[in-house]
Design a protein around this motif. Structure first.
Motif, PDB file in Angstrom:
ATOM      1  N   ARG A   1      -7.865  28.910  18.037  1.00 26.31           N
ATOM      2  CA  ARG A   1      -7.207  27.823  17.305  1.00 26.31           C
ATOM      3  C   ARG A   1      -7.807  26.449  17.605  1.00 26.31           C
ATOM      4  O   ARG A   1      -7.321  25.435  17.095  1.00 26.31           O
ATOM      5  CB  ARG A   1      -5.711  27.814  17.625  1.00 26.31           C
TER       6      ARG A   1
ATOM      7  N   SER B   1      -9.249  34.369  12.008  1.00 27.97           N
ATOM      8  CA  SER B   1      -8.903  33.591  13.197  1.00 27.97           C
ATOM      9  C   SER B   1     -10.045  32.757  13.763  1.00 27.97           C
ATOM     10  O   SER B   1      -9.842  31.990  14.701  1.00 27.97           O
ATOM     11  CB  SER B   1      -8.389  34.537  14.293  1.00 27.97           C
TER      12      SER B   1
ATOM     13  N   THR C   1      -5.907  33.872  21.490  1.00 29.66           N
ATOM     14  CA  THR C   1      -5.684  33.162  20.217  1.00 29.66           C
ATOM     15  C   THR C   1      -5.710  31.654  20.396  1.00 29.66           C
ATOM     16  O   THR C   1      -6.012  30.925  19.453  1.00 29.66           O
ATOM     17  CB  THR C   1      -4.338  33.571  19.607  1.00 29.66           C
TER      18      THR C   1
END
Length: 280
Positions: free
Chosen positions: A33, A55, A29
């Motif tokens: 980001r 995402s 993740t």
């Protein structure tokens, strides 16, 4: 060390991420980001599914997920933020059996590589990728190309190893009357929407929008859904500067096409080869 502990602290200014051959089973993740990320290479890993649609980095233009264990492309992947930014998508050497119809939502896509997968057919909506310049579908199980693809101005089309045998390309004679299905009320309404270019987005259910988008065109130009005869025809793609196929002596590529009525079949029969029933 595990994947999560092997990544250092990452600055938000990173624009390229090379994460190939790390035996990854998911994309961290922290990578997703990175707001400035433009290029992401996660090839030659053990990914079995795409990250969640919400995402993806907002400005990603190049994505390489080749040489993984992916078996499908989720619908929400095509409706993510990538739909307006992605230019180059490499899906090659996965076990993907089908591409979603809404792949056409990638309006900016220039290069699509889906070679060495398990594709049996390509979506009818592929021709909506108006900016597509290079398409590689080498070594799949594809027997013929979708009708809409012939309208694109591709620079390169690679279809080596198609599951197509030109020796079996024979006409089966005139089709029986039972070949012409009576259109349903939904087909007639959808045809009217397409023919008259009536706006419908955000006004009808999503499943009906997908049905309307799936329309194909008869040789006469009439929009069709499930109420016609499917045939094969040999066509040359417009504007293509390089075509790689398994049968270089063929005069064109094998394209799936459709005719809406016996009248149209009589009119265009000289270039049509009727096919057995196929899944739409």
């Amino acid at each position: 060390a595990t994947y999560r502990t092997s990544l250092p602290t990452l600055p938000d200014t990173i624009e390229q991420a090379e994460l190939a051959s790390l035996n990854l089973v998911e994309v961290d993740t922290r990578i997703m980001r990175l707001s400035a990320l433009r290029y992401l290479n996660v090839s030659k890993n053990s990914l079995t599914e795409f990250p969640a649609a919400s995402s993806w980095p907002a400005h990603l233009t190049q994505l390489d997920v080749s040489h993984n264990r992916l078996t499908s492309v989720p619908l929400d992947f095509c409706t993510s933020t990538l739909a307006t930014t992605l230019l180059n998508l490499n899906l090659s050497r996965n076990a993907i059996e089908r591409l979603p119809e809404n792949l056409c939502d990638f309006k900016a896509l220039v290069v699509l590589n889906a070679s060495h997968c398990q594709l049996a057919k390509l979506p009818h909506t592929l021709g909506r990728l108006q900016k597509l310049q290079r398409l590689d579908v080498n070594h799949n199980k594809i027997k013929f190309l979708p009708q809409s693809l012939a309208s694109l101005h591709l620079e390169e089309l690679s279809v080596m190893g198609m599951d197509f045998d030109p020796i079996k390309l024979t006409r089966r004679g005139w089709p029986p009357d039972s070949a012409w299905a009576v259109p349903s009320l939904m087909d007639l309404a959808s045809e009217s929407i397409v023919r008259h270019k009536i706006p419908y987005e955000n006004k009808i259910p999503g499943w009906l929008c997908s049905y309307i988008v799936s329309a194909v065109r008869c040789e006469c130009g009439r929009p069709m859904f499930c109420n016609g005869l499917w045939c094969l025809t040999l066509k040359m793609c417009r504007g293509i500067s390089a075509v790689s196929n398994f049968y270089p002596s063929m005069r064109g590529e094998p394209f799936e096409t459709a005719v809406c009525s016996r009248r149209c079949f009589d009119r265009f029969h000289f270039r049509l080869y009727p096919l057995p029933a196929v899944e739409l």
